[in-house]
Design a protein around this motif. Structure first.
Motif, PDB file in Angstrom:
ATOM      1  N   TYR A  59      42.405   1.063  19.512  1.00 41.53           N
ATOM      2  CA  TYR A  59      43.617   0.294  19.796  1.00 41.53           C
ATOM      3  C   TYR A  59      43.759  -0.826  18.774  1.00 41.53           C
ATOM      4  CZ  TYR A  59      43.237   2.516  24.361  1.00 41.53           C
ATOM      5  OH  TYR A  59      43.139   3.434  25.366  1.00 41.53           O
ATOM      6  N   GLY A  60      45.005  -1.212  18.504  1.00 44.18           N
ATOM      7  CA  GLY A  60      45.205  -2.406  17.712  1.00 44.18           C
ATOM      8  C   GLY A  60      46.210  -2.306  16.581  1.00 44.18           C
ATOM      9  N   LEU A  61      46.393  -3.451  15.928  1.00 49.54           N
ATOM     10  CA  LEU A  61      47.362  -3.578  14.851  1.00 49.54           C
ATOM     11  C   LEU A  61      47.081  -2.639  13.684  1.00 49.54           C
ATOM     12  CD1 LEU A  61      47.858  -7.445  14.607  1.00 49.54           C
ATOM     13  CD2 LEU A  61      49.513  -5.749  15.368  1.00 49.54           C
ATOM     14  N   ARG A  62      45.817  -2.431  13.366  1.00 47.49           N
ATOM     15  CA  ARG A  62      45.474  -1.559  12.240  1.00 47.49           C
ATOM     16  C   ARG A  62      46.061  -0.166  12.457  1.00 47.49           C
ATOM     17  NH1 ARG A  62      41.689   2.188  11.037  1.00 47.49           N
ATOM     18  NH2 ARG A  62      40.726   1.948  13.075  1.00 47.49           N
ATOM     19  N   ASN A  63      45.996   0.321  13.674  1.00 44.98           N
ATOM     20  CA  ASN A  63      46.553   1.637  13.982  1.00 44.98           C
ATOM     21  C   ASN A  63      48.071   1.647  13.849  1.00 44.98           C
ATOM     22  OD1 ASN A  63      43.936   2.439  14.509  1.00 44.98           O
ATOM     23  ND2 ASN A  63      44.108   2.067  16.695  1.00 44.98           N
ATOM     24  N   LEU A  64      48.711   0.522  14.134  1.00 45.26           N
ATOM     25  CA  LEU A  64      50.168   0.437  13.969  1.00 45.26           C
ATOM     26  C   LEU A  64      50.554   0.478  12.496  1.00 45.26           C
ATOM     27  CD1 LEU A  64      51.303  -2.153  16.641  1.00 45.26           C
ATOM     28  CD2 LEU A  64      51.519   0.334  16.671  1.00 45.26           C
ATOM     29  N   SER A  65      49.715  -0.075  11.651  1.00 42.76           N
ATOM     30  CA  SER A  65      49.969  -0.029  10.221  1.00 42.76           C
ATOM     31  C   SER A  65      49.991   1.417   9.731  1.00 42.76           C
ATOM     32  CB  SER A  65      48.883  -0.830   9.482  1.00 42.76           C
ATOM     33  OG  SER A  65      49.066  -0.740   8.093  1.00 42.76           O
ATOM     34  N   VAL A  66      49.044   2.206  10.185  1.00 40.60           N
ATOM     35  CA  VAL A  66      48.986   3.626   9.818  1.00 40.60           C
ATOM     36  C   VAL A  66      50.211   4.354  10.374  1.00 40.60           C
ATOM     37  CG1 VAL A  66      47.690   5.771  10.145  1.00 40.60           C
ATOM     38  CG2 VAL A  66      46.469   3.630   9.669  1.00 40.60           C
ATOM     39  N   ALA A  67      50.558   4.090  11.622  1.00 40.39           N
ATOM     40  CA  ALA A  67      51.714   4.742  12.249  1.00 40.39           C
ATOM     41  C   ALA A  67      53.017   4.389  11.534  1.00 40.39           C
ATOM     42  CB  ALA A  67      51.801   4.342  13.722  1.00 40.39           C
ATOM     43  N   ALA A  68      53.147   3.142  11.095  1.00 42.06           N
ATOM     44  CA  ALA A  68      54.361   2.725  10.389  1.00 42.06           C
ATOM     45  C   ALA A  68      54.521   3.505   9.084  1.00 42.06           C
ATOM     46  CB  ALA A  68      54.332   1.226  10.124  1.00 42.06           C
TER      47      ALA A  68
END
Length: 156
Positions: A59-68
C-alpha cells in the motif's frame, strides 16, 4: 467536505501524530468518511509505527506513482487505502477512517514529482463529489516534495 493540510516546522514534531489523532477522532455523520494521506516527502511513519510494518509495500504513494504512469491512477487510489475504522464503534460502517500510507524511504520522493498534481486533483474531486473529508500530512516545511515548495518569505 473538507481538505485539510497539516505541516510542521523543522523536524515536523507531532504532525503525523496529530493527523492520525484527527483521523481516529473526527466526528463523522452517517455516510461520511475521512481519509488521511501521508504525503510527507521524507517518508511516512504510520506503516512503521501504528501498523508495525505489517503490510510491507503493498500500500502507499509509491504504488500510486506506478499506477499513474500506467494511466490507472483513479482505480489504484481506492485500492491503496487501509481501513483504520474501529470495530468497537457500532455507529460507524466499515471503511469510515482510511489511510493512504506514505513512501517508506525519502529516496522514493523523486519518483512522485509528476504525481503530486494528480493526487491534488483527486483530493479536490473527492472533496467536491463524495462524502469524504481529506487530511493531508505534509511533514515538515522545507522538505523535498509538496511541503518543500512552499514560497519563501519575500525579501524587503
Amino acid at each position: 467536505m473538507a481538505v485539510i493540510a497539516l505541516a510542521g516546522c523543522s523536524g515536523a514534531p507531532g504532525v503525523t501524530t496529530s493527523a492520525l489523532a484527527l483521523l481516529l477522532s473526527w466526528p463523522l455523520e452517517t455516510g461520511r468518511r475521512m481519509i488521511l494521506a501521508e504525503c510527507d516527502p521524507d517518508g511516512g511513519a504510520v506503516l512503521h509505527g501504528l501498523l508495525q510494518a505489517s503490510l510491507g509495500d503493498r500500500y502507499g504513494l509509491r504504488n500510486l506513482s506506478v499506477a499513474a504512469r500506467k494511466g490507472e491512477f483513479s482505480e489504484a487510489f481506492w485500492r491503496q487505502l487501509i481501513d483504520l475504522s474501529g470495530e468497537d464503534d457500532a455507529r460507524e460502517s466499515p471503511r469510515d477512517r482510511l489511510l493512504l500510507p506514505g513512501i517508506t524511504d525519502p529516496a522514493q520522493a523523486a519518483s512522485l514529482g509528476p504525481v503530486w498534481k494528480v493526487i491534488a486533483q483527486m483530493f479536490r474531486g473527492i472533496d467536491a463529489q463524495s462524502g469524504h473529508d481529506v487530511l493531508i500530512d505534509l511533514g515538515r516545511r522545507g522538505a523535498y516534495g509538496p511541503s518543500g515548495s512552499w514560497p519563501s518569505r519575500p525579501t524587503p
